[in-house]
Motif scaffolding. Structure first.
Motif, PDB file in Angstrom:
ATOM      1  N   VAL A 195      -3.239  -3.899  -5.187  1.00  0.00           N
ATOM      2  CA  VAL A 195      -2.625  -2.623  -5.535  1.00  0.00           C
ATOM      3  C   VAL A 195      -3.653  -1.506  -5.342  1.00  0.00           C
ATOM      4  O   VAL A 195      -4.786  -1.593  -5.836  1.00  0.00           O
ATOM      5  CB  VAL A 195      -2.111  -2.643  -6.989  1.00  0.00           C
ATOM      6  CG1 VAL A 195      -1.552  -1.270  -7.373  1.00  0.00           C
ATOM      7  CG2 VAL A 195      -1.048  -3.714  -7.155  1.00  0.00           C
ATOM      8  N   PHE A 220      -5.636   0.522  -8.493  1.00  0.00           N
ATOM      9  CA  PHE A 220      -5.074  -0.062  -9.707  1.00  0.00           C
ATOM     10  C   PHE A 220      -5.931   0.273 -10.934  1.00  0.00           C
ATOM     11  O   PHE A 220      -5.402   0.573 -12.018  1.00  0.00           O
ATOM     12  CB  PHE A 220      -4.960  -1.581  -9.547  1.00  0.00           C
ATOM     13  CG  PHE A 220      -4.354  -2.274 -10.741  1.00  0.00           C
ATOM     14  CD1 PHE A 220      -2.990  -2.270 -10.947  1.00  0.00           C
ATOM     15  CD2 PHE A 220      -5.166  -2.933 -11.672  1.00  0.00           C
ATOM     16  CE1 PHE A 220      -2.428  -2.910 -12.037  1.00  0.00           C
ATOM     17  CE2 PHE A 220      -4.608  -3.578 -12.759  1.00  0.00           C
ATOM     18  CZ  PHE A 220      -3.236  -3.573 -12.953  1.00  0.00           C
ATOM     19  N   ILE A 227      -5.274   3.712 -12.152  1.00  0.00           N
ATOM     20  CA  ILE A 227      -3.937   3.838 -12.738  1.00  0.00           C
ATOM     21  C   ILE A 227      -3.902   3.315 -14.165  1.00  0.00           C
ATOM     22  O   ILE A 227      -3.255   3.898 -15.050  1.00  0.00           O
ATOM     23  CB  ILE A 227      -2.910   3.066 -11.882  1.00  0.00           C
ATOM     24  CG1 ILE A 227      -2.754   3.731 -10.516  1.00  0.00           C
ATOM     25  CG2 ILE A 227      -1.552   2.965 -12.585  1.00  0.00           C
ATOM     26  CD1 ILE A 227      -1.911   2.935  -9.544  1.00  0.00           C
ATOM     27  N   THR A 228      -4.614   2.241 -14.422  1.00  0.00           N
ATOM     28  CA  THR A 228      -4.436   1.519 -15.681  1.00  0.00           C
ATOM     29  C   THR A 228      -5.545   1.716 -16.698  1.00  0.00           C
ATOM     30  O   THR A 228      -5.367   1.345 -17.865  1.00  0.00           O
ATOM     31  CB  THR A 228      -4.322   0.018 -15.400  1.00  0.00           C
ATOM     32  OG1 THR A 228      -5.524  -0.442 -14.742  1.00  0.00           O
ATOM     33  CG2 THR A 228      -3.124  -0.265 -14.504  1.00  0.00           C
ATOM     34  N   TYR A 243       4.473  -3.539 -16.962  1.00  0.00           N
ATOM     35  CA  TYR A 243       4.782  -3.087 -15.605  1.00  0.00           C
ATOM     36  C   TYR A 243       4.110  -3.967 -14.558  1.00  0.00           C
ATOM     37  O   TYR A 243       4.686  -4.237 -13.495  1.00  0.00           O
ATOM     38  CB  TYR A 243       4.360  -1.621 -15.427  1.00  0.00           C
ATOM     39  CG  TYR A 243       5.347  -0.660 -16.024  1.00  0.00           C
ATOM     40  CD1 TYR A 243       6.484  -0.275 -15.328  1.00  0.00           C
ATOM     41  CD2 TYR A 243       5.144  -0.126 -17.299  1.00  0.00           C
ATOM     42  CE1 TYR A 243       7.399   0.612 -15.877  1.00  0.00           C
ATOM     43  CE2 TYR A 243       6.050   0.755 -17.863  1.00  0.00           C
ATOM     44  CZ  TYR A 243       7.184   1.118 -17.148  1.00  0.00           C
ATOM     45  OH  TYR A 243       8.093   1.990 -17.689  1.00  0.00           O
ATOM     46  N   THR A 244       2.901  -4.428 -14.873  1.00  0.00           N
ATOM     47  CA  THR A 244       2.224  -5.312 -13.919  1.00  0.00           C
ATOM     48  C   THR A 244       2.947  -6.654 -13.818  1.00  0.00           C
ATOM     49  O   THR A 244       3.047  -7.238 -12.738  1.00  0.00           O
ATOM     50  CB  THR A 244       0.757  -5.527 -14.334  1.00  0.00           C
ATOM     51  OG1 THR A 244       0.111  -4.256 -14.460  1.00  0.00           O
ATOM     52  CG2 THR A 244       0.013  -6.362 -13.311  1.00  0.00           C
ATOM     53  N   TYR A 279       5.819  -6.216 -11.613  1.00  0.00           N
ATOM     54  CA  TYR A 279       5.345  -6.170 -10.226  1.00  0.00           C
ATOM     55  C   TYR A 279       5.090  -7.581  -9.700  1.00  0.00           C
ATOM     56  O   TYR A 279       5.558  -7.950  -8.615  1.00  0.00           O
ATOM     57  CB  TYR A 279       4.076  -5.327 -10.157  1.00  0.00           C
ATOM     58  CG  TYR A 279       3.323  -5.435  -8.864  1.00  0.00           C
ATOM     59  CD1 TYR A 279       3.709  -4.718  -7.738  1.00  0.00           C
ATOM     60  CD2 TYR A 279       2.198  -6.257  -8.763  1.00  0.00           C
ATOM     61  CE1 TYR A 279       3.012  -4.819  -6.541  1.00  0.00           C
ATOM     62  CE2 TYR A 279       1.499  -6.375  -7.581  1.00  0.00           C
ATOM     63  CZ  TYR A 279       1.909  -5.649  -6.477  1.00  0.00           C
ATOM     64  OH  TYR A 279       1.220  -5.754  -5.291  1.00  0.00           O
ATOM     65  N   ASP A 303      -5.111  -7.627 -10.179  1.00  0.00           N
ATOM     66  CA  ASP A 303      -3.866  -7.092  -9.625  1.00  0.00           C
ATOM     67  C   ASP A 303      -3.575  -7.671  -8.242  1.00  0.00           C
ATOM     68  O   ASP A 303      -2.630  -7.252  -7.577  1.00  0.00           O
ATOM     69  CB  ASP A 303      -3.956  -5.563  -9.533  1.00  0.00           C
ATOM     70  CG  ASP A 303      -5.115  -5.107  -8.654  1.00  0.00           C
ATOM     71  OD1 ASP A 303      -4.893  -4.335  -7.714  1.00  0.00           O
ATOM     72  OD2 ASP A 303      -6.265  -5.538  -8.908  1.00  0.00           O
ATOM     73  N   ASN A 325       8.338  -3.671  -2.955  1.00  0.00           N
ATOM     74  CA  ASN A 325       7.391  -2.739  -3.562  1.00  0.00           C
ATOM     75  C   ASN A 325       7.949  -1.308  -3.566  1.00  0.00           C
ATOM     76  O   ASN A 325       7.820  -0.575  -4.553  1.00  0.00           O
ATOM     77  CB  ASN A 325       6.074  -2.810  -2.806  1.00  0.00           C
ATOM     78  CG  ASN A 325       4.954  -2.033  -3.473  1.00  0.00           C
ATOM     79  OD1 ASN A 325       4.011  -1.601  -2.828  1.00  0.00           O
ATOM     80  ND2 ASN A 325       5.035  -1.829  -4.786  1.00  0.00           N
ATOM     81  N   ASP A 350       8.654   0.776  -6.871  1.00  0.00           N
ATOM     82  CA  ASP A 350       8.009   2.066  -7.093  1.00  0.00           C
ATOM     83  C   ASP A 350       9.024   3.146  -7.437  1.00  0.00           C
ATOM     84  O   ASP A 350       8.750   4.044  -8.245  1.00  0.00           O
ATOM     85  CB  ASP A 350       7.213   2.477  -5.848  1.00  0.00           C
ATOM     86  CG  ASP A 350       5.908   1.699  -5.727  1.00  0.00           C
ATOM     87  OD1 ASP A 350       5.508   1.062  -6.723  1.00  0.00           O
ATOM     88  OD2 ASP A 350       5.302   1.702  -4.640  1.00  0.00           O
ATOM     89  N   TYR A 377       2.880   1.469  -7.668  1.00  0.00           N
ATOM     90  CA  TYR A 377       1.941   0.430  -7.264  1.00  0.00           C
ATOM     91  C   TYR A 377       2.078   0.249  -5.739  1.00  0.00           C
ATOM     92  O   TYR A 377       2.890  -0.544  -5.267  1.00  0.00           O
ATOM     93  CB  TYR A 377       2.265  -0.905  -7.957  1.00  0.00           C
ATOM     94  CG  TYR A 377       1.869  -1.005  -9.408  1.00  0.00           C
ATOM     95  CD1 TYR A 377       1.359   0.087 -10.099  1.00  0.00           C
ATOM     96  CD2 TYR A 377       1.993  -2.207 -10.100  1.00  0.00           C
ATOM     97  CE1 TYR A 377       0.994  -0.014 -11.429  1.00  0.00           C
ATOM     98  CE2 TYR A 377       1.636  -2.325 -11.427  1.00  0.00           C
ATOM     99  CZ  TYR A 377       1.136  -1.213 -12.093  1.00  0.00           C
ATOM    100  OH  TYR A 377       0.775  -1.329 -13.418  1.00  0.00           O
ATOM    101  N   THR A 386       1.044  -1.289  -2.349  1.00  0.00           N
ATOM    102  CA  THR A 386       0.443  -2.600  -2.058  1.00  0.00           C
ATOM    103  C   THR A 386      -0.101  -2.653  -0.649  1.00  0.00           C
ATOM    104  O   THR A 386       0.533  -2.184   0.303  1.00  0.00           O
ATOM    105  CB  THR A 386       1.479  -3.721  -2.240  1.00  0.00           C
ATOM    106  OG1 THR A 386       2.009  -3.653  -3.564  1.00  0.00           O
ATOM    107  CG2 THR A 386       0.846  -5.090  -2.036  1.00  0.00           C
TER     108      THR A 386
END
Length: 497
Positions: free
Chosen positions: A254, A257, A260-261, A272-273, A276, A297, A327, A331, A342, A344
Motif C-alpha cells: 500500500v 501506508f 496514512i496510519t 479498514y486494513t 482491504y 500492509d 482496490n 477506495d 489504499y 496498491t
C-alpha cells in the motif's frame, strides 16, 4: 416247530433245548408279540421282527396281515412277503458278522437294519431284526429345522422395525457428523450445536467434532485457509523441507501506508486494513492463487504451489488486474466513509524457487525462498520509480503470451542477478482493454525501441512527441527525466501553459 391256532389267537410252538437231556417246548402268542413289537417302533415305518435260520417270520408287528385269518399251517418266509428286501442285508450279516447293515428296497428307498441272535433260543435259532427307513430318522430333525426356521423368520420380522429405527437414529447422527467434518475440512463456518446421541460413543464423537470445529475456526484466522486446503488436497507432508519448482509470485504494498496510519485510530486502522486484506485475498484465491502471508500492509501470494497449476502465469496476471479493480472499488468506499484510500502497487515474477515448510518443528511456515522471491518483491518496489501500479518480469510476460497487454518499461540489472533483463507494465487483458490503451502501448513500443538503441536526438524527439499526446504518462516522464531533465522542464512548462 409248528404253527397252530387257539382261542388266544395265532400261536407258534417252539422246541427249545434245555440242557443235554431234554427239550422244552414253548409257545409264542402272536397277537401279544404283534402288539409288543408295534409299541417298540423306532419310527413310523420301522419294523422289529423275529426270524429263524430258515428265514421264517416268527413274530412281526403286522403278523396278522402277513398270515391272514385263514391259517394254512405254515409259517411265512421273508421272500414270500414284502420284507424280501431285507434278505440281502441278512445274508451280508451272516457272511461278515456285522450286525448293522444298509440296504435298499425295490423302490430304491434306503433302510438301516440291525440284527441280534437270541443266545438262549437253542435249536430254534431265533434272531431279532430291526429295520427302519433312514430318511425317517431325519424327519424329526427336518421338522424341527422347519420350525426353527419359521421362528427365526418371525424373530427377524419382529426385529426389522426395531433395527430400522435404531439404524435411522445412528445413521442420522453419523451423517450429521460426516457433514460437519466435511465442513471442517473445507473450513466452512458453522454454528450448528454439538451432535448428541443416546449412544455414548457417538455422543463422545459429537463433542470431539464440535471441539475440532472450534479449534479449526480459531486457527484458520491465523493460517491462510486456502494454503491449508491446498496442502491437504495435495497431500504435502507436514514436515520441514521443500522442493524446487517453477512458481509465479506476487507482492503487493500500500502506497504511503505508514503516513496514512501512524496518527489514525488504531481500531479503525485494523478494521479498514482487514477489509482491504479480505478483498485482496478473495481475488487472489478466486484466481487459483494461495496467500502465503501478510507482511505489515504487504501481501505475498504464490501460484503453482502447493497445487499444480500449468497456467500459473496467466492466473497471476488476471489476479493482479482483479486486485486493481477491487482496490479501486474499495477506495471509493473508503472515501465515502472519510478514510484515506489504499493505493496498491504490485510486482509479479515467474521463476524457480524452493517451496516448502520452513521454521521449527513446533512452528512451520509454508513459503517460497530464492532469487525469484527477491525479484518479485523488488518489482513491487520499482513501481514507485516508474509511477506504475503493476510491474512484471520478462519471464512472466513470455509465459502469459498474448492474453494480456504489456508495455516495455526498462531494462534493469538488480543486485544479485548476473544479467540485465526487461521489465514490463501490465496494462489490461487483451480482450478487455479499450482502444486508447491499446494505441498507447503500440505507440510507446516505437518510442521505447528508439530509446533502447541508445540516447539520440531522434529518440528524444519521439519521446517528446509521445508526451505531447500523453502528458501524464509516468513511464515516459521517467525516461525523459533520465535522458534530458531540461526537456522534461520544457514539457511541464508547456503543459502548465
Amino acid at each position: 416247530m409248528f404253527f397252530a391256532t387257539g382261542k388266544e389267537g395265532y400261536t407258534v410252538r417252539l422246541a427249545l433245548e434245555q440242557g443235554r437231556n431234554g427239550v422244552v417246548a414253548g409257545d409264542l402268542l402272536l397277537d401279544a408279540t404283534q402288539e409288543l413289537l408295534k409299541r417298540e417302533q423306532l419310527t413310523p415305518s420301522a419294523v422289529a421282527f423275529l426270524f429263524d435260520d430258515d428265514d421264517h417270520i416268527l413274530a412281526h408287528p403286522n403278523m396278522t396281515e402277513i398270515m391272514g385269518r385263514e391259517v394254512s399251517g405254515t409259517i411265512p418266509r421273508l421272500r414270500e412277503t414284502d420284507m424280501a428286501g431285507v434278505l440281502k442285508a441278512i445274508r451280508a450279516w451272516r457272511a461278515d458278522g456285522i450286525s448293522e447293515q444298509f440296504f435298499r428296497d425295490p423302490t430304491g428307498r434306503l433302510y438301516a437294519a440291525a440284527f441280534w441272535t437270541i443266545l438262549n433260543s437253542g435249536a430254534a435259532a431265533l434272531h431279532v431284526a430291526v429295520v427302519a427307513p433312514v430318511d425317517e430318522f431325519f424327519a424329526s430333525i427336518l421338522s424341527e429345522r422347519g420350525r426353527l426356521f419359521a421362528a427365526a423368520l418371525a424373530f427377524v420380522g419382529l426385529m426389522i422395525p426395531i433395527v430400522y429405527f435404531l439404524g435411522s437414529v445412528l445413521s442420522r447422527s453419523l451423517r450429521t457428523l460426516a457433514e460437519e467434518t466435511d465442513r471442517i475440512q473445507r473450513f466452512e463456518p458453522s454454528v450448528a450445536p454439538p451432535t448428541h446421541s443416546i449412544i455414548r460413543e457417538i455422543d463422545d464423537l459429537g463433542r470431539s467434532v464440535s471441539t475440532m470445529r472450534t479449534m479449526t475456526q480459531t486457527f484458520s484466522r491465523f493460517v491462510p485457509r486456502r494454503l491449508v486446503e491446498r496442502l491437504i488436497e495435495t497431500g504435502t507432508p507436514m514436515q520441514l523441507g521443500g522442493t524446487r519448482r517453477e512458481v509465479t509470485l506476487l507482492f503487493s504494498d500500500v502506497v504511503n501506508f505508514t503516513e496514512i496510519t501512524e496518527k489514525a485510530d488504531p481500531t479503525k486502522v485494523m478494521q479498514y486494513t482487514s477489509r482491504y486484506f479480505a478483498a485482496m485475498s478473495r481475488e487472489i484465491m478466486s484466481h487459483s492463487g494461495t496467500v502465503d502471508k501478510f507482511i505489515g500492509d504487504a501481501i505475498m501470494a504464490i501460484w503453482n504451489a502447493p497445487a499444480d497449476d500449468p497456467d500459473h502465469a496467466i492466473h497471476a496476471c488476471a489476479a493482479a488486474l482483479a486486485l486493481r479493480r477491487a482496490n479501486e472499488q474499495l477506495d471509493a468506499e473508503f472515501e465515502r466513509e472519510e478514510w484515506p484510500v489504499y493505493r496498491t502497487r504490485i510486482g509479479l515474477h515467474t521463476g524457480e524457487a524452493v517451496v516448502g515448510n520452513i521454521g521449527s518443528e513446533d512452528r512451520m511456515n509454508y513459503t517460497a525462498l530464492g532469487a525469484t522471491v527477491n525479484l518479485a518483491a523488488r518489482l513491487e518496489g520499482l513501481n514507485k520509480s516508474y509511477g506504475t501500479s503493476i510491474l512484471v518480469s520478462s519471464a512472466l510476460k513470455e509465459r502469459a503470451g498474448a492474453r494480456f497487454c504489456f508495455r516495455s518499461v526498462d531494462r534493469i540489472s538488480p543486485k544479485g542477478f548476473a544479467e540485465a533483463f526487461e521489465i514490463y507494465e501490465l496494462r489490461c487483458a487483451s480482450d478487455e482493454g479499450d482502444a486508447r490503451d491499446v494505441e498507447l502501448c503500440r505507440e510507446w513500443e516505437v518510442v521505447y525501441a528508439a530509446l533502447r538503441d541508445g540516447p539520440s536526438a531522434a529518440a528524444e524527439n519521439k519521446l517528446a512527441a509521445f508526451l505531447a499526446r500523453y502528458p501524464s504518462d509516468s513511464v515516459a516522464r521517467y525516461h525523459i527525466a533520465r535522458s534530458s531533465p531540461a526537456k522534461l522542464g520544457e514539457i511541464n512548462s508547456a503543459a502548465g501553459s
